[in-house]
Design a protein around this motif. Structure first.
Motif, PDB file in Angstrom:
ATOM      1  N   ARG A 269      -7.636 -36.788   0.061  1.00  0.00           N
ATOM      2  CA  ARG A 269      -7.289 -37.233   1.593  1.00  0.00           C
ATOM      3  C   ARG A 269      -7.327 -36.110   2.558  1.00  0.00           C
ATOM      4  O   ARG A 269      -7.665 -36.339   3.851  1.00  0.00           O
ATOM      5  CB  ARG A 269      -5.845 -37.627   1.565  1.00  0.00           C
ATOM      6  CG  ARG A 269      -5.478 -39.012   1.139  1.00  0.00           C
ATOM      7  CD  ARG A 269      -4.155 -39.701   1.550  1.00  0.00           C
ATOM      8  NE  ARG A 269      -3.081 -38.962   1.371  1.00  0.00           N
ATOM      9  CZ  ARG A 269      -2.493 -38.686   0.162  1.00  0.00           C
ATOM     10  NH1 ARG A 269      -2.619 -39.525  -0.752  1.00  0.00           N
ATOM     11  NH2 ARG A 269      -1.371 -37.835   0.179  1.00  0.00           N
ATOM     12  N   LEU A 270      -7.300 -34.850   2.147  1.00  0.00           N
ATOM     13  CA  LEU A 270      -7.375 -33.763   2.900  1.00  0.00           C
ATOM     14  C   LEU A 270      -8.804 -33.253   3.474  1.00  0.00           C
ATOM     15  O   LEU A 270      -9.197 -32.099   3.871  1.00  0.00           O
ATOM     16  CB  LEU A 270      -6.459 -32.678   2.702  1.00  0.00           C
ATOM     17  CG  LEU A 270      -5.212 -32.757   2.771  1.00  0.00           C
ATOM     18  CD1 LEU A 270      -4.445 -31.491   2.098  1.00  0.00           C
ATOM     19  CD2 LEU A 270      -4.566 -32.646   4.392  1.00  0.00           C
ATOM     20  N   GLY A 271      -9.598 -34.058   2.642  1.00  0.00           N
ATOM     21  CA  GLY A 271     -11.041 -33.525   2.761  1.00  0.00           C
ATOM     22  C   GLY A 271     -11.942 -32.724   1.764  1.00  0.00           C
ATOM     23  O   GLY A 271     -12.758 -32.167   1.933  1.00  0.00           O
TER      24      GLY A 271
ATOM     25  N   GLY B 274      -4.651 -26.532 -20.150  1.00  0.00           N
ATOM     26  CA  GLY B 274      -5.059 -27.676 -19.749  1.00  0.00           C
ATOM     27  C   GLY B 274      -6.121 -27.699 -18.808  1.00  0.00           C
ATOM     28  O   GLY B 274      -6.628 -26.551 -18.477  1.00  0.00           O
ATOM     29  N   MET B 275      -6.497 -28.727 -18.421  1.00  0.00           N
ATOM     30  CA  MET B 275      -7.765 -28.749 -17.432  1.00  0.00           C
ATOM     31  C   MET B 275      -7.148 -28.939 -16.212  1.00  0.00           C
ATOM     32  O   MET B 275      -6.299 -29.551 -15.744  1.00  0.00           O
ATOM     33  CB  MET B 275      -8.604 -30.108 -17.787  1.00  0.00           C
ATOM     34  CG  MET B 275      -9.570 -29.861 -19.086  1.00  0.00           C
ATOM     35  SD  MET B 275     -10.309 -28.260 -19.185  1.00  0.00           S
ATOM     36  CE  MET B 275     -11.595 -28.768 -18.162  1.00  0.00           C
ATOM     37  N   ALA B 276      -7.858 -28.238 -15.017  1.00  0.00           N
ATOM     38  CA  ALA B 276      -7.546 -28.325 -13.693  1.00  0.00           C
ATOM     39  C   ALA B 276      -8.792 -28.841 -12.979  1.00  0.00           C
ATOM     40  O   ALA B 276      -9.812 -28.416 -13.250  1.00  0.00           O
ATOM     41  CB  ALA B 276      -7.318 -26.743 -13.175  1.00  0.00           C
ATOM     42  N   GLN B 277      -8.589 -29.542 -11.875  1.00  0.00           N
ATOM     43  CA  GLN B 277      -9.737 -30.039 -11.086  1.00  0.00           C
ATOM     44  C   GLN B 277     -10.003 -28.885 -10.086  1.00  0.00           C
ATOM     45  O   GLN B 277      -8.890 -28.159  -9.773  1.00  0.00           O
ATOM     46  CB  GLN B 277      -9.323 -31.226 -10.193  1.00  0.00           C
ATOM     47  CG  GLN B 277      -9.055 -32.474 -11.108  1.00  0.00           C
ATOM     48  CD  GLN B 277     -10.607 -32.847 -11.740  1.00  0.00           C
ATOM     49  OE1 GLN B 277     -11.217 -33.061 -11.189  1.00  0.00           O
ATOM     50  NE2 GLN B 277     -10.501 -33.175 -13.132  1.00  0.00           N
TER      51      GLN B 277
ATOM     52  N   PRO C 168      -1.208 -37.561  -8.215  1.00  0.00           N
ATOM     53  CA  PRO C 168      -0.972 -37.747  -6.812  1.00  0.00           C
ATOM     54  C   PRO C 168      -1.366 -36.404  -5.883  1.00  0.00           C
ATOM     55  O   PRO C 168      -1.905 -36.478  -4.946  1.00  0.00           O
ATOM     56  CB  PRO C 168       1.041 -37.498  -6.801  1.00  0.00           C
ATOM     57  CG  PRO C 168       1.185 -37.951  -8.047  1.00  0.00           C
ATOM     58  CD  PRO C 168       0.098 -37.556  -9.024  1.00  0.00           C
ATOM     59  N   SER C 169      -1.240 -35.362  -6.471  1.00  0.00           N
ATOM     60  CA  SER C 169      -2.012 -34.052  -5.805  1.00  0.00           C
ATOM     61  C   SER C 169      -3.509 -34.200  -5.709  1.00  0.00           C
ATOM     62  O   SER C 169      -4.079 -33.659  -4.732  1.00  0.00           O
ATOM     63  CB  SER C 169      -1.542 -32.649  -6.543  1.00  0.00           C
ATOM     64  OG  SER C 169      -0.344 -32.372  -6.165  1.00  0.00           O
ATOM     65  N   ILE C 170      -4.080 -34.803  -6.647  1.00  0.00           N
ATOM     66  CA  ILE C 170      -5.611 -35.127  -6.648  1.00  0.00           C
ATOM     67  C   ILE C 170      -5.891 -36.058  -5.431  1.00  0.00           C
ATOM     68  O   ILE C 170      -6.757 -35.564  -4.691  1.00  0.00           O
ATOM     69  CB  ILE C 170      -5.861 -35.361  -8.302  1.00  0.00           C
ATOM     70  CG1 ILE C 170      -5.948 -34.293  -9.225  1.00  0.00           C
ATOM     71  CG2 ILE C 170      -7.471 -36.107  -7.962  1.00  0.00           C
ATOM     72  CD1 ILE C 170      -6.184 -34.734 -10.447  1.00  0.00           C
ATOM     73  N   ARG C 171      -5.061 -37.069  -5.339  1.00  0.00           N
ATOM     74  CA  ARG C 171      -5.259 -37.873  -4.389  1.00  0.00           C
ATOM     75  C   ARG C 171      -4.965 -37.227  -2.938  1.00  0.00           C
ATOM     76  O   ARG C 171      -5.850 -37.496  -1.904  1.00  0.00           O
ATOM     77  CB  ARG C 171      -4.346 -39.291  -4.471  1.00  0.00           C
ATOM     78  CG  ARG C 171      -4.858 -40.096  -5.661  1.00  0.00           C
ATOM     79  CD  ARG C 171      -4.128 -41.471  -5.453  1.00  0.00           C
ATOM     80  NE  ARG C 171      -2.678 -41.396  -5.570  1.00  0.00           N
ATOM     81  CZ  ARG C 171      -1.796 -41.335  -6.601  1.00  0.00           C
ATOM     82  NH1 ARG C 171      -2.661 -41.380  -7.941  1.00  0.00           N
ATOM     83  NH2 ARG C 171      -0.824 -41.048  -6.692  1.00  0.00           N
TER      84      ARG C 171
ATOM     85  N   LEU D 261      -7.089 -25.583  -6.917  1.00  0.00           N
ATOM     86  CA  LEU D 261      -6.868 -25.876  -8.199  1.00  0.00           C
ATOM     87  C   LEU D 261      -5.737 -26.825  -8.748  1.00  0.00           C
ATOM     88  O   LEU D 261      -4.791 -26.543  -8.247  1.00  0.00           O
ATOM     89  CB  LEU D 261      -6.807 -24.856  -9.385  1.00  0.00           C
ATOM     90  CG  LEU D 261      -8.186 -23.769  -9.311  1.00  0.00           C
ATOM     91  CD1 LEU D 261      -7.537 -22.557 -10.094  1.00  0.00           C
ATOM     92  CD2 LEU D 261      -9.480 -24.370  -9.821  1.00  0.00           C
ATOM     93  N   VAL D 262      -6.021 -28.070  -9.008  1.00  0.00           N
ATOM     94  CA  VAL D 262      -5.002 -28.986  -9.367  1.00  0.00           C
ATOM     95  C   VAL D 262      -5.136 -29.245 -10.580  1.00  0.00           C
ATOM     96  O   VAL D 262      -6.073 -29.818 -11.345  1.00  0.00           O
ATOM     97  CB  VAL D 262      -5.046 -30.235  -8.296  1.00  0.00           C
ATOM     98  CG1 VAL D 262      -4.269 -31.284  -8.643  1.00  0.00           C
ATOM     99  CG2 VAL D 262      -5.058 -29.777  -7.019  1.00  0.00           C
TER     100      VAL D 262
END
Length: 178
Positions: free
Chosen positions: A151-153, A165-168, A144-147, A137-138
């Motif tokens: 990158r980590l798949g 708030g909303m988390a991805q 930056p953490s979403i990107r 959860l980000v």
């Protein structure tokens, strides 16, 4: 891999530059300094710039009582605390899902430290423990953490209300090729 702390099966992991050691009380001061840096904790729901709040956070992480092969790992670079990551049963997702999370010292951002550390945790979880997937959860504002997750798949599979708030919501399936 070497064995972890007494009574736990959590291993010490190593990468080219890092040692990921199971969290122990000796790591407290380094982690308090990490979380107390407002740049490192700006997406957390509490203000950890207050040393007591940061110390309480580390104490709560030390009290992890989940499955013995999971928990928190302190990232050490040349013996210095530079980050923290975890594998644990998801608190904010349904079912028996395992999630990861990370925090790295700001002076080491964009130097591959988090990529090495979380890469090692993912390898341990997906290959060593044979988990079908790892979740994350980000904070939706933490670009930056979403990107980094992409990158980590990790695959974005939705959003969830979290800490006002909303988390991805991300998943990294074991069979996902980078």
């Amino acid at each position: 891999m070497r064995s972890g702390t007494a009574g736990r099966a959590q291993p010490t992991l190593t990468t080219e530059r890092l040692t990921l050691a199971p969290l122990v009380p000796d790591h407290t001061d380094g982690l308090v300094a990490l979380f107390a840096d407002p740049r490192a904790s700006r997406y957390f729901p509490a203000d950890f710039s207050d040393e007591q709040a940061a110390r309480a956070l580390v104490t709560s992480r030390l009290a992890f009582a989940g499955p013995p092969q999971l928990g928190y790992w302190t990232w050490l670079l040349d013996g210095q605390v530079v980050g923290l990551g975890h594998l644990q049963p998801a608190r904010d997702l349904p079912g028996e899902l395992i999630e990861t999370g990370w925090c790295v010292r700001p002076d080491l951002w964009r130097q591959g430290v988090a990529t090495e550390a979380i890469g090692a945790l993912l390898d341990y979880a997906l290959s060593g423990l044979h988990l079908p997937a790892v979740w994350a959860l980000v904070d939706g504002k933490n670009a930056p953490s979403i990107r980094f997750a992409h990158r980590l798949g990790f695959l974005s599979v939705g959003e969830r209300l979290l800490d006002e708030g909303m988390a991805q919501v991300f998943v990294r399936p074991a069979d996902h090729q980078l």
